[in-house]
Design a protein around this motif. Sequence first.
Motif, PDB file in Angstrom:
ATOM      1  N   VAL A 174     -72.197  27.947 -78.881  1.00 30.35           N
ATOM      2  CA  VAL A 174     -71.389  28.851 -78.062  1.00 30.35           C
ATOM      3  C   VAL A 174     -72.032  29.075 -76.706  1.00 30.35           C
ATOM      4  N   GLN A 175     -73.374  29.184 -76.697  1.00 29.92           N
ATOM      5  CA  GLN A 175     -74.091  29.419 -75.436  1.00 29.92           C
ATOM      6  C   GLN A 175     -74.140  28.193 -74.548  1.00 29.92           C
ATOM      7  N   GLY A 176     -73.847  27.024 -75.128  1.00 24.49           N
ATOM      8  CA  GLY A 176     -73.900  25.798 -74.341  1.00 24.49           C
ATOM      9  C   GLY A 176     -75.232  25.092 -74.398  1.00 24.49           C
ATOM     10  N   ASP A 177     -76.113  25.517 -75.302  1.00 29.55           N
ATOM     11  CA  ASP A 177     -77.399  24.834 -75.456  1.00 29.55           C
ATOM     12  C   ASP A 177     -77.203  23.711 -76.472  1.00 29.55           C
ATOM     13  N   HIS A 178     -76.537  22.644 -76.037  1.00 28.18           N
ATOM     14  CA  HIS A 178     -76.065  21.621 -76.957  1.00 28.18           C
ATOM     15  C   HIS A 178     -77.184  20.799 -77.583  1.00 28.18           C
ATOM     16  N   ASP A 188     -68.721  20.917 -84.649  1.00 30.34           N
ATOM     17  CA  ASP A 188     -69.651  21.431 -83.639  1.00 30.34           C
ATOM     18  C   ASP A 188     -70.660  20.364 -83.237  1.00 30.34           C
ATOM     19  N   LEU A 189     -71.153  19.623 -84.215  1.00 28.84           N
ATOM     20  CA  LEU A 189     -72.131  18.575 -83.912  1.00 28.84           C
ATOM     21  C   LEU A 189     -71.505  17.488 -83.044  1.00 28.84           C
ATOM     22  N   ALA A 190     -70.275  17.109 -83.349  1.00 25.56           N
ATOM     23  CA  ALA A 190     -69.589  16.123 -82.502  1.00 25.56           C
ATOM     24  C   ALA A 190     -69.465  16.635 -81.065  1.00 25.56           C
ATOM     25  N   TRP A 191     -69.155  17.916 -80.923  1.00 27.91           N
ATOM     26  CA  TRP A 191     -69.052  18.533 -79.596  1.00 27.91           C
ATOM     27  C   TRP A 191     -70.397  18.484 -78.864  1.00 27.91           C
ATOM     28  N   CYS A 192     -71.459  18.803 -79.569  1.00 22.82           N
ATOM     29  CA  CYS A 192     -72.790  18.743 -78.952  1.00 22.82           C
ATOM     30  C   CYS A 192     -73.114  17.311 -78.509  1.00 22.82           C
ATOM     31  N   TRP A 193     -72.767  16.339 -79.348  1.00 28.95           N
ATOM     32  CA  TRP A 193     -73.055  14.949 -79.002  1.00 28.95           C
ATOM     33  C   TRP A 193     -72.303  14.499 -77.753  1.00 28.95           C
ATOM     34  N   THR A 194     -71.120  15.056 -77.516  1.00 29.49           N
ATOM     35  CA  THR A 194     -70.412  14.678 -76.283  1.00 29.49           C
ATOM     36  C   THR A 194     -71.160  15.149 -75.042  1.00 29.49           C
ATOM     37  N   HIS A 195     -72.050  16.126 -75.213  1.00 28.53           N
ATOM     38  CA  HIS A 195     -72.831  16.646 -74.084  1.00 28.53           C
ATOM     39  C   HIS A 195     -74.229  16.042 -73.999  1.00 28.53           C
ATOM     40  N   THR A 196     -74.613  15.276 -74.998  1.00 28.92           N
ATOM     41  CA  THR A 196     -75.967  14.712 -75.002  1.00 28.92           C
ATOM     42  C   THR A 196     -75.934  13.178 -74.893  1.00 28.92           C
ATOM     43  N   GLY A 197     -74.829  12.662 -74.363  1.00 27.90           N
ATOM     44  CA  GLY A 197     -74.745  11.224 -74.100  1.00 27.90           C
ATOM     45  C   GLY A 197     -74.509  10.360 -75.327  1.00 27.90           C
ATOM     46  N   GLN A 198     -73.928  10.934 -76.397  1.00 25.48           N
ATOM     47  CA  GLN A 198     -73.702  10.163 -77.624  1.00 25.48           C
ATOM     48  C   GLN A 198     -72.206  10.132 -77.941  1.00 25.48           C
ATOM     49  N   SER A 199     -71.425   9.653 -76.998  1.00 28.03           N
ATOM     50  CA  SER A 199     -69.967   9.697 -77.116  1.00 28.03           C
ATOM     51  C   SER A 199     -69.444   8.878 -78.294  1.00 28.03           C
ATOM     52  N   ARG A 231     -62.640  16.032 -74.184  1.00 24.31           N
ATOM     53  CA  ARG A 231     -63.796  15.583 -73.414  1.00 24.31           C
ATOM     54  C   ARG A 231     -63.937  14.064 -73.460  1.00 24.31           C
ATOM     55  N   LEU A 232     -63.466  13.456 -74.543  1.00 28.57           N
ATOM     56  CA  LEU A 232     -63.530  12.005 -74.683  1.00 28.57           C
ATOM     57  C   LEU A 232     -62.316  11.312 -74.053  1.00 28.57           C
ATOM     58  N   GLY A 233     -61.414  12.084 -73.444  1.00 30.48           N
ATOM     59  CA  GLY A 233     -60.255  11.512 -72.770  1.00 30.48           C
ATOM     60  C   GLY A 233     -59.107  11.156 -73.701  1.00 30.48           C
ATOM     61  N   GLU A 234     -59.138  11.653 -74.939  1.00 35.38           N
ATOM     62  CA  GLU A 234     -58.080  11.370 -75.912  1.00 35.38           C
ATOM     63  C   GLU A 234     -57.091  12.543 -75.910  1.00 35.38           C
TER      64      GLU A 234
END
Length: 375
Positions: A249-253, A282-293, A333-336
Amino acid sequence: MNVKLRSRLAQKLDGEIAAVASMPARCAVLRVQRAILWLRHGREVEAREELDRLHETALAHPRIELAAWLHLAEGLWTYFGAFGGDGRDRMRRARAMAAAAGLRPLQALADAWLAQMDFVGRDIDKLVEHAQAALAALQPGDHGATYRVATALASAWSLAAGEAAAMPWYAWARQHAIAEGDDAGLAGLLYNQTLMRALRLRHAALAGEPHEAPAVLLGVESIDRYDDAVGGSARADLTPLLRAQLLTVQGDHAAAAALLEANLPEAVAAGLARIGTSLLADLAWCWTHTGQSLRARALADQVAIEVQAEDLSRCDLDECAALHARLAQVYARLGEDALAARQAEAAADARARDAALRQDWAGRLTAAGLGTPPR
């Protein structure tokens, strides 16, 4: 193995067991109660060994009271061993035997635990039934049963109407946990209140509403400190997952992803499947922010399929809403865009059904005379 806890209730039970060492029947019942306390403090190995010994005693010298306590203990073993695991069959057996033998304190305790398990199973009809039965059977010194039924009703009101509606029940639970010297109970209250606040913050964030996670994170840290002080907790595996939700929630992905990757496999294997699915989102969301699309897309697709297996009449609608809302964010975020729109629509539907369910719960609890603790 003799487990020394810093819990006041544990010390009290140790003293009572020593005092009745020459009375095997009474001693065995107290040892079951101590094993249950060990289990509530996360001491599963010692609790299991003691319960196995006591089952041998129960077979050698059959007594209804000991058998009933052992059923209650095994119900809790299932409940804590696989969080949200049913355990209700063994608890119903304990309740029936206690009622037949006129053991009202044990009967009240079994009904109180059944109410707690009904809450986890989101069964409002049974929750009301068992809470009313527990309250009717309570005697002045039944602090453990009073604490448990009050906690179940506090959780129910927190879900139905928010923290303010739950506070009288939380206060009643705390009063009796203190009277009992039940430090595991006090730790449980702290965890439950923090959990419900965290869930509200998480759902508000996913719905685009204002939220303040840092204060709740401080509550998570205090759970760890209190558990350490009293000698361990059955919730130890859940606290990192709660922290991960708030970090997300805080954005510390990156930090959230690390906690989820470390703790989700064991937690889901232990029975946290219901909440585990939304945490995978949530983990998938974090991965979109850590370069693991690529990993994020694969995990999102997996979760989107898995959620189709949910029984909508029994699932946690708030968790379903959170899951779909998070998947919508991942796909966007993945453009889908088409997949994101589909998930957003599912989230809106789940939120509407959840709001209706909460209103229904509040109405049923009020109609049953369970609005506030008895005077």
